[in-house]
Write an enzyme that holds these catalytic residues in place. Structure first.
Site, PDB file in Angstrom:
ATOM      1  N   HIS A  40      90.427   9.178  56.456  1.00  0.00           N
ATOM      2  CA  HIS A  40      89.772   8.051  55.788  1.00  0.00           C
ATOM      3  C   HIS A  40      89.995   6.726  56.516  1.00  0.00           C
ATOM      4  CE1 HIS A  40      87.530   6.245  52.684  1.00  0.00           C
ATOM      5  NE2 HIS A  40      87.865   7.058  51.696  1.00  0.00           N
ATOM      6  N   ASP A  57      84.613   6.574  56.724  1.00  0.00           N
ATOM      7  CA  ASP A  57      84.380   6.270  55.313  1.00  0.00           C
ATOM      8  C   ASP A  57      83.589   7.404  54.669  1.00  0.00           C
ATOM      9  OD1 ASP A  57      85.674   3.840  55.556  1.00  0.00           O
ATOM     10  OD2 ASP A  57      83.833   2.772  56.114  1.00  0.00           O
TER      11      ASP A  57
END
Length: 484
Positions: A457, A461
Site C-alpha cells: 500500500h 493505492d
C-alpha cells in the site's frame, strides 16, 4: 640588462627546483613499486560475477599467497554453504576450471578460477555450513613448492582484523567476576540493551563468547546483564536453558528434526520481513477463461508442428500480467524510502516449488516476448530450478511475481506474500465451471479463474491496484488482444 639577468637567474632556480621535485617523486614512486607489484588481487569468476579475493599478506614465514573469500552471489546473500570441492589440496588450477560448488540462498553455483596457480589449503571443506560472506574458504599459491608451507595454515579471524582496538582501560572480566556481576541487580534494561548492541558491535566477555561459539548462539540475540550491557556467561547459559526448554517435545511424542537448507532459511527470513514491514492489501477478481482455453487449444497444434513447447495457461497469465504492467506502470515499482522507483523493464518472476525449496526464476521483458518464447523460457527455468542449477542472472532483477497454485494443485483462491523489493504479486487459482445467465434468458456453463493481487500500500493505492486487475482481466477474457 640587470633585469634580464634577474629573470634568467629566477628561471634557472625554478627549473632546478622543478627538476629536483621530479627526481624526488620518481624516487618515491620507485620505492613503492615493489609494494604495488606485491599487492596483486586474485579474482574468481562465478557464473557471470567477478568476486575479489583478498590480496596476500607476505608474512615472515609464509610465501606469497591469495586468500579466497566466500563471495556474495545475490543481493540477499549474507552467508553460504560449500556443497563440494571439485579440486583438492595440491591440485593445479587454470583459468575457467571449477573450484567448488557454493550453495547460496537462491541456488547452487559453480565457482571458477580466473588465474593459474595451486590450491594450497581448503579452509572450509565439503558440507561446510553458514560461512559468512567474505570469510576465507581457501588459499592458493603461485609456486608448487609453496603448497607444503600451508599445511597448518589457520585463517585469520575477521573480528581480529576488522574490529578496532579495544580500550585498555576496561579489561574484560574473568569468570569469577562474571558471577559477581550476574548476582547484582539489573540496571535499566533498555540502557543495557542499547549498550550491548551499540551500532553493529556486540560486547561480551571471552568466556561468554567462547560458550556462544561452541553452541552456535548468535550474540546479537542476547541481552547482556553485565556492566553497561556486557554479555556474560550466565546470559548464554540462560539462553541455552530457555531454548532447550522451548524445543523439548511433549512426552511420548515422536518427531524428527529436519535441517533447514540455506534457501529455506533465507526464504523464511524474507517472507517474515515482508509481512512485518510491508502493509499488504488484497484484491480479487474472477475472470472468465473460455476464450483463453480455446486460444490455447488453437496454438498448441501449431507448436507441435514447429517443434516448440506447449503453451500453458500460466504462460498466457504471464503474458497478460506483463501487458497489464505496461498499461499500469505504477504497479511495476518499488518502495525506496525517499522515492518510488518505477521500472521501464517488465521482468516477471515465476514461483516454482522444488524439493530444494521455493525458487522464483525470472522471464525478462515478458511484455515484448511472444507466447512461444515465454513457454520455452518458463519450462527451461523450471527445470533448472528443479535441478538446483539456476544462475544468479536466472532469478535476479524481477519487478513482479506470478504464483500459480491452481493448475498444479487445484487451489481455488489464495493470497500470496509480496516478494520485496517488488510491490505486488499475483496469485492464480484453479479454473472451475459455473452456471451463469446467457443470452435470451438462457443459462450456460462458463469456466472462471480466480486472480488475487497482493499489493504494497505504500506504492500502490487501492484504485491503482483495481485498475491493474481490470487491465489484466481484459487481456484474459479477450486473449486475442495479447497477440496484437
Amino acid at each position: 640588462m640587470a633585469r634580464a639577468s634577474q629573470l634568467l637567474l629566477h628561471h634557472s632556480r625554478k627549473t632546478s627546483l622543478t627538476q629536483t621535485s621530479r627526481n624526488y617523486i620518481s624516487k618515491r614512486v620507485s620505492s613503492y613499486r615493489p609494494l604495488i607489484s606485491d599487492s596483486r588481487v586474485n579474482s574468481l569468476f562465478l557464473r557471470g560475477q567477478v568476486v575479489q579475493a583478498r590480496p596476500f599478506s607476505s608474512g615472515a614465514d609464509l610465501p606469497p599467497h591469495q586468500e579466497i573469500g566466500m563471495p556474495s552471489l545475490s543481493p540477499t546473500m549474507t552467508e553460504g554453504n560449500i556443497a563440494k570441492w571439485l579440486k583438492k589440496e595440491g591440485d593445479k588450477v587454470a583459468p575457467g576450471e571449477v573450484l567448488c560448488e557454493v550453495e547460496t540462498d537462491k541456488a547452487t553455483v559453480e565457482m571458477e578460477s580466473m588465474e593459474e596457480g595451486y590450491l594450497a589449503k581448503i579452509i572450509h571443506g565439503d558440507g561446510a555450513k553458514e560461512i559468512k560472506v567474505g570469510e576465507i574458504i581457501a588459499v592458493t599459491v603461485e609456486e608448487e613448492e609453496d603448497i607444503a608451507k600451508f599445511k597448518d595454515y589457520k585463517a585469520p579471524t575477521s573480528s581480529a582484523s576488522d574490529a578496532p582496538a579495544e580500550p585498555k582501560s576496561q579489561p574484560e572480566p574473568t569468570e569469577s567476576e562474571e558471577k559477581a556481576a550476574s548476582k547484582a541487580p539489573e540496571a535499566n534494561a533498555t540502557r543495557a540493551e542499547e549498550a550491548s548492541h551499540s551500532g553493529d558491535r556486540v560486547f561480551s566477555s571471552p568466556v561468554a563468547k567462547k560458550l556462544a561459539e561452541d553452541n552456535s548462539v548468535p550474540l546479537s540475540s542476547i541481552r547482556g546483564t553485565g556492566p553497561d550491557g556486557l554479555i556474560l556467561k550466565a546470559d548464554i547459559e540462560d539462553y541455552l536453558a530457555k531454548g532447550a526448554k522451548d524445543s523439548t517435545p511433549a512426552p511420548g511424542l515422536g518427531y524428527v528434526d529436519l535441517p533447514n537448507t540455506q534457501i529455506r532459511k533465507v526464504t523464511a527470513n524474507r517472507l517474515l520481513q515482508s509481512k512485518q514491514t510491508i502493509p499488504h492489501y488484497y484484491l480479487t477478481v474472477d475472470t472468465r477463461v473460455d476464450k483463453l482455453i480455446k486460444l490455447r487449444s488453437q496454438l498448441n497444434p501449431l507448436q507441435d508442428t514447429s517443434g516448440g513447447k506447449k503453451i500453458s495457461i500460466n504462460d498466457l497469465v504471464i503474458k497478460a500480467a506483463a501487458l497489464a504492467l505496461r498499461k499500469v506502470p505504477e504497479c511495476n515499482s518499488s518502495w525506496m524510502d525517499d522515492f518510488i522507483r518505477q521500472y521501464h523493464n517488465v521482468n516477471i518472476n515465476v514461483a516454482v516449488q522444488t524439493d530444494h525449496g521455493l525458487f522464483v526464476p525470472v522471464v525478462r521483458d515478458a511484455d515484448k516476448k511472444g507466447l512461444a518464447t515465454i513457454a520455452d523460457e518458463v519450462k527451461q527455468l523450471a527445470q533448472k530450478a528443479k535441478d538446483n542449477s539456476l544462475k544468479p542472472e536466472d532469478y535476479e532483477g524481477g519487478t513482479f511475481t506470478v504464483s500459480n497454485l491452481g493448475g498444479p494443485f487445484g487451489i481455488k483462491q489464495f493470497c500470496a506474500i509480496v516478494n520485496p523489493p517488488q510491490s505486488a504479486i499475483l496469485a492464480i487459482g484453479s479454473a472451475e465451471k459455473r452456471v451463469v445467465p446467457g443470452a435470451d434468458s438462457q443459462f450456460e456453463v462458463g469456466s472462471f479463474m480466480s486472480a488475487t493481487l497482493s499489493c504494497d500500500h505504500r506504492v500502490i493505492d487501492g484504485a491503482i491496484g483495481a485498475e491493474w486487475l481490470k487491465a489484466f482481466k481484459s487481456y484474459i477474457e479477450n486473449p486475442a488482444s495479447m497477440l496484437l
